[in-house]
Scaffold this active site. Structure first.
Site, PDB file in Angstrom:
ATOM      1  N   GLU A 195     -48.424  47.928  21.365  1.00 56.19           N
ATOM      2  CA  GLU A 195     -47.314  48.483  22.148  1.00 56.19           C
ATOM      3  C   GLU A 195     -47.667  49.818  22.808  1.00 56.19           C
ATOM      4  OE1 GLU A 195     -43.646  46.377  19.722  1.00 56.19           O
ATOM      5  OE2 GLU A 195     -43.804  48.547  19.687  1.00 56.19           O
ATOM      6  N   GLU A 213     -44.887  39.837  17.881  1.00 54.96           N
ATOM      7  CA  GLU A 213     -43.757  40.341  17.093  1.00 54.96           C
ATOM      8  C   GLU A 213     -42.458  39.762  17.638  1.00 54.96           C
ATOM      9  OE1 GLU A 213     -43.300  44.575  16.528  1.00 54.96           O
ATOM     10  OE2 GLU A 213     -45.464  44.851  16.235  1.00 54.96           O
TER      11      GLU A 213
END
Length: 481
Positions: free
Chosen positions: A158, A372
């Site tokens: 991320e 995720e």
């Protein structure tokens, strides 16, 4: 037909604890989480004690049908003091760790950076300084050459969210608030670090595959008004397209650069990628093995008004989140869309939007891993001895339905990683936001199966993700009805 590999995910700092064990060095969070300047203000010790209890967690993974498991190697354990001095105790630990995981038949997917820059790296400027990229490359090379038992590697988790924590939400040093100039500078440097890592991995012909987990939260206009559409485009360019484009297509579109610079004029900063950098980014996009998508929710927006509101929900009290910035956009509620206690919209169709961006908007035909996806909730085993997390099950199944439909239409989604394997420490919520497939009692570190654990085991036996499981029958089968 693609049979998606089912897995769970963790991050070292959120689950390991043992912050002083085996000569570990501090990372960016250690002091911050005990500092009043932090938005979190929680103690990350002991977390889930994954550093010492990994055998039990791997056993649970094996027992409940988990094939792949995302973990991270903390840079601050391997290089606790500086960029070059290796901590052998930590290296030996992770060899034992991976050996045990593989003995259980669980395939690791290992992330090199998961929100946890070493403190010494932070003091040098973290990724806000382009000069520090080589330090990360040295760490990556060391891991590739040392941990040859690993097949799946992830570069930086991320990229946008880590830069956001430091420069937008004031959660990490240097505690900037809505400082989009620094946000883009750091994010850009992290994209370069990612790209150079991919190129190094491929040029040295290391065994295995390498990808990147990208956090993507699509923004959708609340209505068809031109100003709402304009607000959503601006939000997507800033938050999503600015890093998703280079890692998938290897370039930045004129549209995205234009939208970014329209915002950055408020910060006396111009975003202009350099030609030499674009060559590196392009090469990495061409040779990367897979693209990871971290998807949780979609945000609905409209034209901002003159009122400034910016509040992050870190408590699980519904309705606390607010975002309306005059030069950006305003977040609004969409009728009929349910939310979590943290005001995250439950909108599985948003995952299809993201996959469409990757495959069609950016014409990236690499395999996709959902690295995720998950449902955070308030759970307490003292009040409910057996956690019947039906909302979590419904959330996962609804996203499974979308994945199966996409694969049926020709997409190539190969892995799914539920966030998270066990309940863990949350960056901005401490221990009250639980995502785990397994419940952790943080007072005694005992693990307990939730209803979702048993449900997951049944799902692991199915060939299609859209096959349904009767919850009443499952409860009767496990004696919990």
């Amino acid at each position: 037909m693609i049979k998606v590999k089912l897995g769970t995910a963790t991050a070292a700092f959120q689950c390991e604890g043992n912050l002083k064990t085996d000569n570990r060095g501090k990372c960016v969070w250690d002091d911050v989480l005990l500092d009043d300047k932090s938005i979190a203000k929680y103690n990350p010790e002991p977390a889930s004690e994954f550093y010492t209890k990994y055998d039990e967690d791997f056993r649970l993974a094996k027992e409940y049908g988990i094939e792949v498991l995302r973990v991270s190697i903390p840079w601050s354990r391997i290089f606790p003091k500086n960029a070059k001095d290796v901590n052998k105790k930590a290296v030996d630990h992770y060899h034992r760790f991976f050996k045990k995981m593989l003995e259980y038949g669980i395939t690791p997917n290992v992330t090199l950076h998961h929100f946890d820059s070493p403190q010494w790296f932070v003091e040098k400027g973290d990724f806000l300084s382009r000069n520090n990229v080589d330090d990360f490359l040295y760490f990556a090379r060391f891991c590739f050459e040392e941990f040859t038992e690993i097949y799946y590697w992830s570069t930086i988790n991320e990229i946008n969210a880590y830069s956001e924590q430091k420069n937008i939400k004031a959660a990490l040093p240097p505690f900037f608030n809505l400082e989009y100039g620094h946000f883009f500078k750091q994010q850009y440097n992290m994209v370069i670090a990612h790209a150079k890592t991919v190129i190094m991995f491929k040029e040295n012909k290391y065994k295995g595959e390498i990808g990147v987990p990208a956090n993507v939260c699509p923004f959708q206009p609340i209505d068809n008004k031109p100003e709402s559409i304009s607000a959503s485009n601006r939000a997507n360019a800033i938050t999503n397209w600015s890093f998703l484009e280079p890692i998938t297509s290897g370039e930045f579109s004129k549209e995205t650069i234009g939208l970014i610079n329209d915002v950055l004029k408020n910060y006396d900063f111009i975003f202009k990628p350099q030609e030499e950098d674009l060559k590196i980014i392009k090469k990495a996009a061409e040779i990367i093995d897979w693209i990871g998508i971290n998807y949780y929710f979609t945000t609905f927006v409209e034209k901002p008004d003159d009122k400034f509101e910016f509040e992050v929900n870190t408590t699980g009290e519904k309705g606390k989140s607010k975002f309306s910035v005059p030069w950006l956009w305003k977040v609004v509620k969409k009728d009929g869309v349910k939310t979590t206690n943290w005001d995250w919209n439950i909108y599985p169709d948003g995952l299809a939007i993201v996959v469409d961006w990757v495959s069609n908007k950016y014409n990236c035909k690499k395999p996709i891993f959902i690295t995720e996806n998950g449902f955070g909730d308030l759970e307490d085993i003292k009040n409910t001895p057996f956690i019947k997390d039906i909302d979590r099950i419904n959330y996962i199944q609804d996203h499974f339905d979308v994945i199966q439909k996409l694969n049926d239409k020709g997409e190539n989604i190969q892995h799914y990683y539920l966030w998270s394997h066990m309940d863990m420490f949350s960056w901005t919520n401490g221990y009250n936001k639980r995502y785990g497939l397994f419940y952790v009692d943080f007072e005694n570190q005992k693990r307990y199966e939730k209803l979702s654990s048993y449900w997951w085991l049944e799902k692991s036996k199915q060939n299609r993700l859209d096959e349904k499981i009767n919850i009443d029958e499952l409860l009767k089968k496990i004696g919990k009805n």
